[in-house]
Design an enzyme around this catalytic site. Structure first.
Site, short mmCIF file in Angstrom:
data_model
loop_
_atom_site.label_atom_id
_atom_site.label_comp_id
_atom_site.label_asym_id
_atom_site.label_seq_id
_atom_site.Cartn_x
_atom_site.Cartn_y
_atom_site.Cartn_z
N SER A 183 0.81 -1.21 0.00
CA SER A 183 0.00 0.00 0.00
C SER A 183 0.85 1.26 0.00
CB SER A 183 -0.90 -0.01 1.24
OG SER A 183 -1.56 1.23 1.41
N GLY A 184 0.23 2.35 -0.49
CA GLY A 184 0.84 3.66 -0.39
C GLY A 184 0.50 4.36 0.90
N ASP A 185 -0.24 3.71 1.78
CA ASP A 185 -0.59 4.28 3.07
C ASP A 185 -0.69 3.14 4.08
OD1 ASP A 185 -1.65 6.07 5.12
OD2 ASP A 185 -2.22 7.40 3.48
N ASP A 186 -1.37 3.37 5.19
CA ASP A 186 -1.47 2.35 6.23
C ASP A 186 -2.15 1.09 5.69
OD1 ASP A 186 -0.44 4.26 8.07
OD2 ASP A 186 -2.46 5.06 8.33
N SER A 202 4.58 -1.39 3.39
CA SER A 202 4.17 0.01 3.26
C SER A 202 5.34 0.91 3.66
CB SER A 202 2.94 0.30 4.14
OG SER A 202 2.51 1.63 3.96
#
Length: 480
Positions: free
Chosen positions: A259-262, A293
């Site tokens: 992912s690009g976030d949490d 991540s």
């Protein structure tokens, strides 16, 4: 002129006609048997259905270019009549099915064939705009409303979204570019969102390139998320994996997320809006999660946590090349609480921080937040943790005058990277204990000795969501 035939000629002619007909019938039968397709599969679900249909029954075309938004909605509208008669299931066959947003119904299963791909439409007109979430007060990307999610449902009971690892592709690049360019009038859509719903299963799917968050159950209860693979570029904005938000009794297990976030972000509302709405996320189980991540957390608690977060149990977690293992994000003005958090059996490789708590996260909904609304952070437990190639063991930053209390770390071994920070721990405005932790924690987490290695609690009694059982369901349909 008069035609006539002898008896013998007539008999021969009749015999030839009969023979020809038999050959034709036989040939057609063979061709029919060859063309007949028998769609049959079994799957595990919280509920099985009495009635079934295929998207193709409603004009669906899986060529990757024809819009199927109307076909999906027509199918679901038709099948909704069976909600009180054993429920229904909609089968999405092999193919690439371009579609905009569509709404689910109760007592319903959406099933994706292993070679089925839902392609999210690039046409904004196929994404209706809805009101902001009441516990947020505004959209996350813009002050106004938000584009409805690709697969959306509200006020539902008994919903299953599953498949044989079929794919939902959000085709998010268009939305990411608009976000970076500041061209969004409304908040980007999510891939799957259910609101005000009960008994929901999301399982055995691959989710790709979401415009923003991937899976978002909100104001809901009894949620089961199993066997989900989520993939997005690690630089894609806000592509959180699974975000339980003001939900009770949720189980997330056997998921793989890049992912690009949490990877998992636990939420419950934003500042004064979340405080007023007052619906916490509680009784949450996370197990057998693998996460990559590089710029965010494996499990984040917050930052929108103003309705409260309580009784979160995470175990058997693998973190690879991620910014932090478990992160608590909050700030002055958030209010709410994060308490009774239990983590055990976590393995981390190549991390910036193993543990991170932030009391100055900022990012407010507006300027009307209450500066006296201080969050309560207490009873945070980490045990049986192994990490290697870590830049810094922990960064624990509470709030002045509002310390984070009851932090417990036990049986934790962190091997620092070659270019690690000289000081592996930084701690301000926190209080707690440690036992058998390497490297030695800061003085605000005094060592209690090896005999206290089991000091950090992890509840042994099960939560109600652990008692939810799935059953084997079937789908069968014969067609040419």
């Amino acid at each position: 002129m008069e035609f006539w035939t002898t008896p013998r000629t007539t008999q021969v002619t009749e015999a030839l006609v009969v023979l020809t007909l038999l050959i034709l019938i036989s040939t057609n039968g063979v061709e029919s048997r060859k063309a007949l397709v028998n769609d049959y599969f079994e799957y595990s679900a919280i509920s099985c259905r009495t009635h079934s249909a295929s998207l193709t029954d409603f004009g669906g075309v899986g060529d990757g270019t024809t819009s199927n938004t109307k076909a999906f909605q027509a199918a679901i509208n038709q099948l909704s009549q069976y909600a009180s008669d054993g429920g229904s299931q909609l089968f999405v066959p092999q193919g690439k099915w371009l579609t905009g947003s569509f709404n689910l119904t109760s007592n319903f299963t959406l099933y994706l064939h292993k070679d089925a791909v839902l392609l999210a439409s690039q046409d904004e007109s196929e994404w209706p705009v809805i009101e902001p979430l009441p516990s947020y007060g505004r959209g996350r990307d813009a002050a106004g409303g938000r584009f409805v999610s690709l697969i959306f449902g509200t006020n539902l009971t008994d919903v299953v979204i599953t498949g044989d690892n079929g794919t939902i592709d959000g085709q998010g690049a268009l939305w990411w570019d608009k976000f970076h360019q500041g061209k969004l009038k409304y908040t980007r859509p999510y891939l799957i969102e259910v609101m005000y719903s009960d008994n929901v299963q999301i399982s055995n799917l691959t989710l790709l390139n979401s415009p923003s968050w991937n899976v978002h159950p909100v104001y809901s209860s009894n949620i089961l998320v199993q066997g989900i693979t989520i993939l997005a570029p690690v630089t894609s904005p806000n592509t959180d994996g699974i975000n339980p938000d003001s939900c009770t009794n949720t189980r997330i297990e056997d998921c793989y997320i890049v992912s690009g976030d949490d990877c998992v972000a636990v939420k419950s509302g934003w500042d004064e809006y979340g405080i007023a709405y007052g619906m916490p996320t509680k009784q949450l189980v996370i197990r057998r999660l693998t996460c990559i991540s590089p710029f965010s957390a494996v499990i984040a608690l917050g930052s929108e946590m103003s309705g409260g977060i309580q009784d979160v149990r995470a175990e058997d977690i693998v973190a690879i090349n991620s910014e932090s293992g478990v992160r608590i994000k909050t700030a002055v003005g958030r209010g709410g609480f994060v308490k009774d958090i239990y983590v055990r059996g976590m393995t981390m490789k190549t991390m910036k921080w193993a543990f991170w708590m932030t009391g100055n996260y900022g990012s407010h909904a507006d300027n009307n937040y209450d500066p006296n609304a201080l969050p309560v952070i207490q009873n945070i437990n980490y045990r049986d943790v192994v990490a290697e190639n870590v830049t810094m063991a922990a960064r624990l930053e509470g709030i002045s005058g509002d310390p984070f209390k009851g932090i417990c770390l036990s049986n934790v071994t962190i091997k620092l990277a070659k270019k690690a920070k000289k000081v592996p721990w930084t701690c301000t405005d926190v209080a707690g204990i440690s036992s058998a932790v390497v490297p030695q924690p800061c003085d605000l987490l005094p060592d209690q000795g090896v005999e206290k290695i089991t000091a950090c609690n992890f509840p042994e009694e099960s939560l109600p969501i652990d008692n939810v059982q799935v059953q084997m369901c079937t789908y069968q349909r014969k067609h040419l």
